[in-house]
Write a protein that holds these residues in place. Structure first.
Motif, PDB file in Angstrom:
ATOM      1  N   THR A  15       0.832  -1.199   0.000  1.00 50.01           N
ATOM      2  CA  THR A  15       0.000   0.000   0.000  1.00 50.01           C
ATOM      3  C   THR A  15       0.872   1.257   0.000  1.00 50.01           C
ATOM      4  N   GLY A  16       1.923   1.250   0.795  1.00 52.79           N
ATOM      5  CA  GLY A  16       2.843   2.389   0.820  1.00 52.79           C
ATOM      6  C   GLY A  16       3.546   2.584  -0.512  1.00 52.79           C
ATOM      7  N   LEU A  17       3.972   1.494  -1.134  1.00 56.07           N
ATOM      8  CA  LEU A  17       4.625   1.579  -2.427  1.00 56.07           C
ATOM      9  C   LEU A  17       3.673   2.094  -3.492  1.00 56.07           C
ATOM     10  N   TYR A  18       2.436   1.602  -3.471  1.00 53.49           N
ATOM     11  CA  TYR A  18       1.429   2.062  -4.429  1.00 53.49           C
ATOM     12  C   TYR A  18       1.179   3.563  -4.289  1.00 53.49           C
ATOM     13  N   ASN A  19       1.023   4.036  -3.060  1.00 60.05           N
ATOM     14  CA  ASN A  19       0.785   5.465  -2.835  1.00 60.05           C
ATOM     15  C   ASN A  19       1.974   6.312  -3.272  1.00 60.05           C
ATOM     16  N   MET A  20       3.194   5.816  -3.052  1.00 60.88           N
ATOM     17  CA  MET A  20       4.373   6.556  -3.460  1.00 60.88           C
ATOM     18  C   MET A  20       4.443   6.662  -4.990  1.00 60.88           C
ATOM     19  N   VAL A  21       4.195   5.555  -5.685  1.00 63.81           N
ATOM     20  CA  VAL A  21       4.243   5.564  -7.146  1.00 63.81           C
ATOM     21  C   VAL A  21       3.134   6.440  -7.715  1.00 63.81           C
ATOM     22  N   ARG A  22       1.956   6.403  -7.117  1.00 64.02           N
ATOM     23  CA  ARG A  22       0.851   7.250  -7.573  1.00 64.02           C
ATOM     24  C   ARG A  22       1.187   8.733  -7.408  1.00 64.02           C
ATOM     25  N   THR A  23       1.783   9.103  -6.289  1.00 62.01           N
ATOM     26  CA  THR A  23       2.173  10.483  -6.054  1.00 62.01           C
ATOM     27  C   THR A  23       3.276  10.911  -7.009  1.00 62.01           C
ATOM     28  N   LEU A  24       4.243  10.042  -7.230  1.00 61.08           N
ATOM     29  CA  LEU A  24       5.326  10.337  -8.166  1.00 61.08           C
ATOM     30  C   LEU A  24       4.775  10.509  -9.586  1.00 61.08           C
ATOM     31  N   GLY A  26       1.774  11.508 -10.438  1.00 57.86           N
ATOM     32  CA  GLY A  26       1.073  12.790 -10.473  1.00 57.86           C
ATOM     33  C   GLY A  26       2.039  13.961 -10.581  1.00 57.86           C
ATOM     34  N   SER A  27       3.161  13.869  -9.890  1.00 54.79           N
ATOM     35  CA  SER A  27       4.165  14.935  -9.965  1.00 54.79           C
ATOM     36  C   SER A  27       4.780  15.016 -11.352  1.00 54.79           C
ATOM     37  N   VAL A  28       5.103  13.872 -11.924  1.00 60.83           N
ATOM     38  CA  VAL A  28       5.699  13.858 -13.262  1.00 60.83           C
ATOM     39  C   VAL A  28       4.708  14.388 -14.289  1.00 60.83           C
ATOM     40  N   MET A  29       3.457  13.973 -14.216  1.00 59.40           N
ATOM     41  CA  MET A  29       2.459  14.470 -15.167  1.00 59.40           C
ATOM     42  C   MET A  29       2.223  15.963 -14.983  1.00 59.40           C
ATOM     43  N   GLY A  30       2.248  16.444 -13.761  1.00 65.00           N
ATOM     44  CA  GLY A  30       2.121  17.882 -13.524  1.00 65.00           C
ATOM     45  C   GLY A  30       3.254  18.655 -14.173  1.00 65.00           C
ATOM     46  N   ALA A  31       4.467  18.124 -14.083  1.00 66.09           N
ATOM     47  CA  ALA A  31       5.613  18.774 -14.715  1.00 66.09           C
ATOM     48  C   ALA A  31       5.489  18.746 -16.237  1.00 66.09           C
ATOM     49  N   ILE A  32       5.024  17.630 -16.789  1.00 64.04           N
ATOM     50  CA  ILE A  32       4.849  17.527 -18.245  1.00 64.04           C
ATOM     51  C   ILE A  32       3.797  18.529 -18.724  1.00 64.04           C
ATOM     52  N   ILE A  33       2.709  18.642 -17.993  1.00 67.09           N
ATOM     53  CA  ILE A  33       1.656  19.592 -18.369  1.00 67.09           C
ATOM     54  C   ILE A  33       2.186  21.029 -18.288  1.00 67.09           C
ATOM     55  N   ALA A  34       2.966  21.332 -17.269  1.00 65.54           N
ATOM     56  CA  ALA A  34       3.537  22.682 -17.154  1.00 65.54           C
ATOM     57  C   ALA A  34       4.465  22.982 -18.322  1.00 65.54           C
ATOM     58  N   VAL A  35       5.259  22.004 -18.747  1.00 64.55           N
ATOM     59  CA  VAL A  35       6.153  22.201 -19.894  1.00 64.55           C
ATOM     60  C   VAL A  35       5.347  22.426 -21.160  1.00 64.55           C
TER      61      VAL A  35
END
Length: 100
Positions: A15-24, A26-35
Motif C-alpha cells: 500500500t505504501g509503495l502504491y501510494n508513493m508511485v501514484r504520487t510520483l 502525479g508529480s511527473v504528469m504535472g511537470a509535463i503539463i507545465a512544460v
C-alpha cells in the motif's frame, strides 16, 4: 486489486509503495503539463493559448486510451491464466469447501 494478489503480511508495504508511485506519477504528469503549457505560451503572454490546452487534453486522452487498452489486455491474460490452473490453485483457502 493489488492487495488481492499478495499475502496478508505484505499489505502494508504494498500500500505504501502504491501510494508513493501514484504520487510520483502525479508529480511527473504535472511537470509535463507545465512544460506543454509553457511551450504553447507566447513570450510576453499572460495566459496560455488554446493550443496549450488542446495539447494537454489530447495527451490526457491518449494516456487514458493506452491505460484502458492495458487493462483490457491484462484482464484477458489473467482470465486465460486462471483457466489454465486447476480449481484448487485459483481459489483462496477461505473459498474452498470444507467438509462438515
Amino acid at each position: 486489486m493489488i492487495l488481492e494478489r499478495l499475502p496478508g503480511n505484505e499489505a502494508g508495504i504494498s500500500t505504501g509503495l502504491y501510494n508513493m508511485v501514484r504520487t510520483l506519477g502525479g508529480s511527473v504528469m504535472g511537470a509535463i503539463i507545465a512544460v506543454l503549457f509553457a511551450g504553447a505560451t507566447a513570450h510576453n503572454a499572460t495566459w496560455v493559448s488554446a493550443t496549450g490546452y488542446n495539447t494537454v487534453w489530447i495527451l490526457c486522452a491518449a494516456i487514458s486510451l493506452v491505460g484502458a487498452a492495458v487493462l483490457v489486455v491484462s484482464a484477458r491474460i489473467d482470465a486465460s491464466a486462471s483457466n489454465d490452473r486447476p480449481a484448487s490453485e485459483t481459489t483462496t483457502p477461505s473459498m474452498q469447501h470444507k467438509p462438515a
